[in-house]
Write a protein that holds these residues in place. Sequence first.
Motif, PDB file in Angstrom:
ATOM      1  N   MET A 142      44.391 113.298  47.459  1.00 43.92           N
ATOM      2  CA  MET A 142      44.325 113.829  48.784  1.00 43.92           C
ATOM      3  C   MET A 142      43.049 114.512  48.942  1.00 43.92           C
ATOM      4  N   LEU A 143      42.517 115.393  48.110  1.00 44.84           N
ATOM      5  CA  LEU A 143      41.420 116.135  48.193  1.00 44.84           C
ATOM      6  C   LEU A 143      39.833 115.410  48.281  1.00 44.84           C
ATOM      7  N   GLN A 144      40.192 114.086  47.981  1.00 46.19           N
ATOM      8  CA  GLN A 144      38.913 113.034  47.410  1.00 46.19           C
ATOM      9  C   GLN A 144      38.854 112.399  48.785  1.00 46.19           C
ATOM     10  N   ARG A 145      39.825 112.358  49.645  1.00 46.62           N
ATOM     11  CA  ARG A 145      39.681 111.664  51.055  1.00 46.62           C
ATOM     12  C   ARG A 145      38.692 112.360  51.914  1.00 46.62           C
ATOM     13  N   PRO A 146      38.213 111.428  52.953  1.00 48.43           N
ATOM     14  CA  PRO A 146      37.276 111.967  53.855  1.00 48.43           C
ATOM     15  C   PRO A 146      38.206 113.304  54.658  1.00 48.43           C
ATOM     16  N   ALA A 147      37.048 114.082  54.966  1.00 48.56           N
ATOM     17  CA  ALA A 147      37.601 115.221  55.628  1.00 48.56           C
ATOM     18  C   ALA A 147      38.764 115.289  56.732  1.00 48.56           C
ATOM     19  N   ALA A 148      38.753 114.407  57.657  1.00 49.23           N
ATOM     20  CA  ALA A 148      39.640 114.161  59.032  1.00 49.23           C
ATOM     21  C   ALA A 148      41.069 114.015  58.209  1.00 49.23           C
ATOM     22  N   GLU A 149      40.871 112.794  57.319  1.00 49.57           N
ATOM     23  CA  GLU A 149      42.023 112.234  56.697  1.00 49.57           C
ATOM     24  C   GLU A 149      42.600 113.247  55.640  1.00 49.57           C
ATOM     25  N   GLU A 176      31.502 124.265  58.538  1.00 50.88           N
ATOM     26  CA  GLU A 176      31.016 123.133  58.164  1.00 50.88           C
ATOM     27  C   GLU A 176      32.153 122.140  58.035  1.00 50.88           C
ATOM     28  N   LEU A 177      33.327 122.531  57.223  1.00 54.02           N
ATOM     29  CA  LEU A 177      34.307 121.366  56.868  1.00 54.02           C
ATOM     30  C   LEU A 177      34.973 121.514  58.342  1.00 54.02           C
ATOM     31  N   TRP A 178      35.458 122.426  59.109  1.00 59.89           N
ATOM     32  CA  TRP A 178      35.927 122.036  60.388  1.00 59.89           C
ATOM     33  C   TRP A 178      35.291 121.107  61.159  1.00 59.89           C
ATOM     34  N   GLN A 179      33.943 121.252  61.227  1.00 61.23           N
ATOM     35  CA  GLN A 179      33.328 120.246  62.066  1.00 61.23           C
ATOM     36  C   GLN A 179      33.293 118.685  61.442  1.00 61.23           C
ATOM     37  N   GLU A 180      33.412 118.761  60.138  1.00 59.49           N
ATOM     38  CA  GLU A 180      33.222 117.342  59.630  1.00 59.49           C
ATOM     39  C   GLU A 180      34.597 116.758  59.842  1.00 59.49           C
ATOM     40  N   ALA A 181      35.772 117.513  59.787  1.00 56.05           N
ATOM     41  CA  ALA A 181      37.025 116.807  59.875  1.00 56.05           C
ATOM     42  C   ALA A 181      37.200 116.601  61.400  1.00 56.05           C
ATOM     43  N   GLY A 182      36.437 116.788  62.314  1.00 56.39           N
ATOM     44  CA  GLY A 182      36.692 116.762  63.865  1.00 56.39           C
ATOM     45  C   GLY A 182      37.224 118.085  64.416  1.00 56.39           C
ATOM     46  N   TRP A 183      36.058 118.804  65.385  1.00 55.13           N
ATOM     47  CA  TRP A 183      36.337 119.953  65.870  1.00 55.13           C
ATOM     48  C   TRP A 183      37.535 120.220  66.397  1.00 55.13           C
ATOM     49  N   LEU A 184      37.743 119.394  67.534  1.00 52.90           N
ATOM     50  CA  LEU A 184      38.936 119.635  68.369  1.00 52.90           C
ATOM     51  C   LEU A 184      40.055 119.331  67.874  1.00 52.90           C
ATOM     52  N   GLU A 185      40.125 118.282  67.025  1.00 55.87           N
ATOM     53  CA  GLU A 185      41.342 117.890  66.271  1.00 55.87           C
ATOM     54  C   GLU A 185      42.081 118.922  65.655  1.00 55.87           C
ATOM     55  N   VAL A 186      41.048 119.456  64.743  1.00 56.32           N
ATOM     56  CA  VAL A 186      41.337 120.557  63.860  1.00 56.32           C
ATOM     57  C   VAL A 186      41.869 121.952  64.362  1.00 56.32           C
ATOM     58  N   ALA A 187      41.147 122.173  65.685  1.00 49.03           N
ATOM     59  CA  ALA A 187      41.429 123.314  66.523  1.00 49.03           C
ATOM     60  C   ALA A 187      42.887 123.195  67.040  1.00 49.03           C
ATOM     61  N   LYS A 188      43.082 122.152  67.533  1.00 52.13           N
ATOM     62  CA  LYS A 188      44.661 121.992  67.771  1.00 52.13           C
ATOM     63  C   LYS A 188      45.684 122.038  66.917  1.00 52.13           C
ATOM     64  N   MET A 189      45.333 121.623  65.598  1.00 55.28           N
ATOM     65  CA  MET A 189      46.483 121.687  64.484  1.00 55.28           C
ATOM     66  C   MET A 189      46.264 123.249  64.185  1.00 55.28           C
TER      67      MET A 189
END
Length: 827
Positions: A353-360, A417-430
């Motif tokens: 899992m940790l090898q997947r792209p940040a958002a996934e 950085e990680l937050w932004q790479e994974a999708g700012w608003l999507e992560v913020a909502k989670m």
Amino acid sequence: MTRFNVKKVAVLGAGVMGAQIAAQLVNLKVPVVLFDLPAKNDPPTLPAVRGSLPPEGAGAALGRPGGGAGPKNGIVLNAIANLKKLKPSPIGVAADAELIEAANYDDDLKKLKGCDLIIEAIAERMDWKSDLYHKIAASVGKSAILASNTSGLSITELSQALPEQLRHRFCGIHFFNPPRYMHLVELIATPTTDAEVLDQLEAFVTSGLGKGVVRAKDTPNFIANRIGIGNLLLTMKEVERYGLTYDVVDDLTGKRLGRASSGTFRTADVVGLDTLGHVIKTQQDKLSAETDPFYAAFGTPADLAKLIELGNLGQKTKAGYFKKVGRDVLRFDAKSGSYVPAGAKANAVYGRMLQRPAAERLKLLRDSTGAEGQFLWAILRNGFHYAAVHLQSIAHTARDVDQAMRWGFGMKQGPFELWQEAGWLEVAKMVQADIDAGKAVCTAPLPDWVFKGPVAEAGGVHTDKGSWSPSTGAFEPRRTLPVYQRQIFPELLLGEGGPRSAEAGKTVFEDKAIRVWTLDDDVLIASLKTKMHVISPQVAEGFTQALDSAERDFQGLVIWHDDEPFSVGADLESMLPGYVAGGADLVGSMEQELQDMMLRVRYAQVPVVAAIRGMALGGGCELSVHCARRVAHLESYMGLVEVGVGLVPGGGGLTYIARRAAENAQASTGKDLLPFLTEGFTAAAMAKVGTSAIESRQLGWLQWSDVIVPHKDELLHVAVSEAKAMHQAGWRAPVKRLFPVAGRDGKATILGQLVNLRDGGFISAHDFHIASLIAGVVTGGDVDPGTLVSEEYLMTLERRAFTGLLGHPKTQARIMGMLATGKPLRN
């Protein structure tokens, strides 16, 4: 800004940090005076009305209060002696520790007058530091900067102990431990600190000491420790919640998570559990539920308190969260209070899992049902939450937080950085959904700027315009101090605007192995693209083209990459199949092409400058020594290591050793060539690697005319400047000439010593065989002593020895072992 010329530095306090800060200054040839209390049986001489206990390094250094009998500078001398014993070494060459001048507060305060920078580094006690400031204030030079090395005490409060005329030249300076290796230094101003003072100090710390500077606000534990220790405590709470063991946690939170390989608990052991406990206590004492909504999570973990009570303080006491017994690693079991076998690993599914792209990756972890996956999501969520809530109070911009965590805690990415790479608003909502559902450790909501306004519109805190500052409500660019003009390609954060070397300049030619390009049409730059920058046949061809182009159209050629290593050597993965397919003749032909390229570099009609960062091993070392000049980052590791794979250096390294020995002998009054050859032979036969640019200079891989650069991001600027200066000075290629060798007599002497090592069991039979071949090359083979030979002659001997070994079963086993494990096989 006027130039801040640092002619001498005083460090006050010869404890762990003070002594190692002094060592780093000596590494970079900055004269330093190290102070501590006088070593005597009399009471400490700090003002009696204020004093309580002596500063760090006083009695403790000699094992008894007041320092005991002995020389008056005994405390400092003892600290200097201890520098030579520490691992990893805080000093580039052990003998340089003697360059630190010892002093004490009773007799030597007059020496402060000649110091341009004074760094106070005594123990973390406000009263001790204040007492010391009262004692030294009258002795501080009129233009000197005074800085306190503290990990979290209030700089403004400390400044109150100083007279008015000194306060504008006072600030905080927080080195991370160990000072030689940790890139981060935090600078902290008080309301009365002159802006120019901070600018001058930042320039010196950046270019003179090679550090990454972050300016922190004067809040408890500043930026890196505030975020880092906060995250550590929140992580420990989640460890308790999910019932995970220390070894599994470290497996999950090390390199897999893009953090320091030591993970969570091993890192704590390295830092020192008493040190960790102190930093935690600072947060507990200086914060409250009113000033930090996460405060309830900041209690000292029970297992940490128990270990400190037992005196198990981590690596320094050989027991902490982990303990090594023989070859076995044990972990502390809080329930039983004893140590039990360690070594458990995390479930492999979470590694995938940790090898997947940040958002996934983040979504998979949040949706996972296993304890390990839920734990990982929880600590990442908590990190995002904590950083967002505290950004405005502790830092000027989000850049400061991410740089601090990269440079101070070994993170590949900072939290934003990680937050932004994974999708700012999507992560913020989670994250906010977990807060609302009561799953987070704190009920404070994410700040409004997270969801609306410029950050939400830009998709994160780092943009081409700069990084987000909640205080100003704008994206703030980087500081434009003159020192940063030397960093052509500074280390950038994800999403941040700025020059990137891969797209910069004008490409002259490029293929899969190499890019040859220029920034200014004056100097050509060659950058390898191969894995670990190995030197393949295609790379050799590219270098030859680069040299042709440089000689025709440019003033010089610089070999530089924007990442480490410089080069780990020849491409062994292609060489062994070449031997299988074409035998010794094909490999010999490949080796000759490599050697021809090395000689082409040496005798190029323009200066060739190697900009060395990280490892320059084997063929990488050979390439650098054949250049006209080397510009090396302080933390460069150079050596001929082919013995580790059962080979001899085959790219001209042994020829270089023989030639340099002849040149050094010619420059001396000695007649015998062998003493000048011994060190080079030993370095090659024992695969000795210089563990710093300073040590590499001692071993002969760097010359005294070469330049050692403190800051990694200044390498290219200095290397290009060197190439231009050499050209403008009328540089000419060296003239080819014959030189004498030690001959069969020298070889016989070396072989006699090797026999003793073999028969004594210090080296294997195969090691003896390889070393004998090395001896044969560097002494010139079966010729009379003093015979004049050419480089081409010795390179022929190199090739024969190299190709002969490549067919040896034990060498093949070493090569395959290295390719499979990355570690040398001794057979």
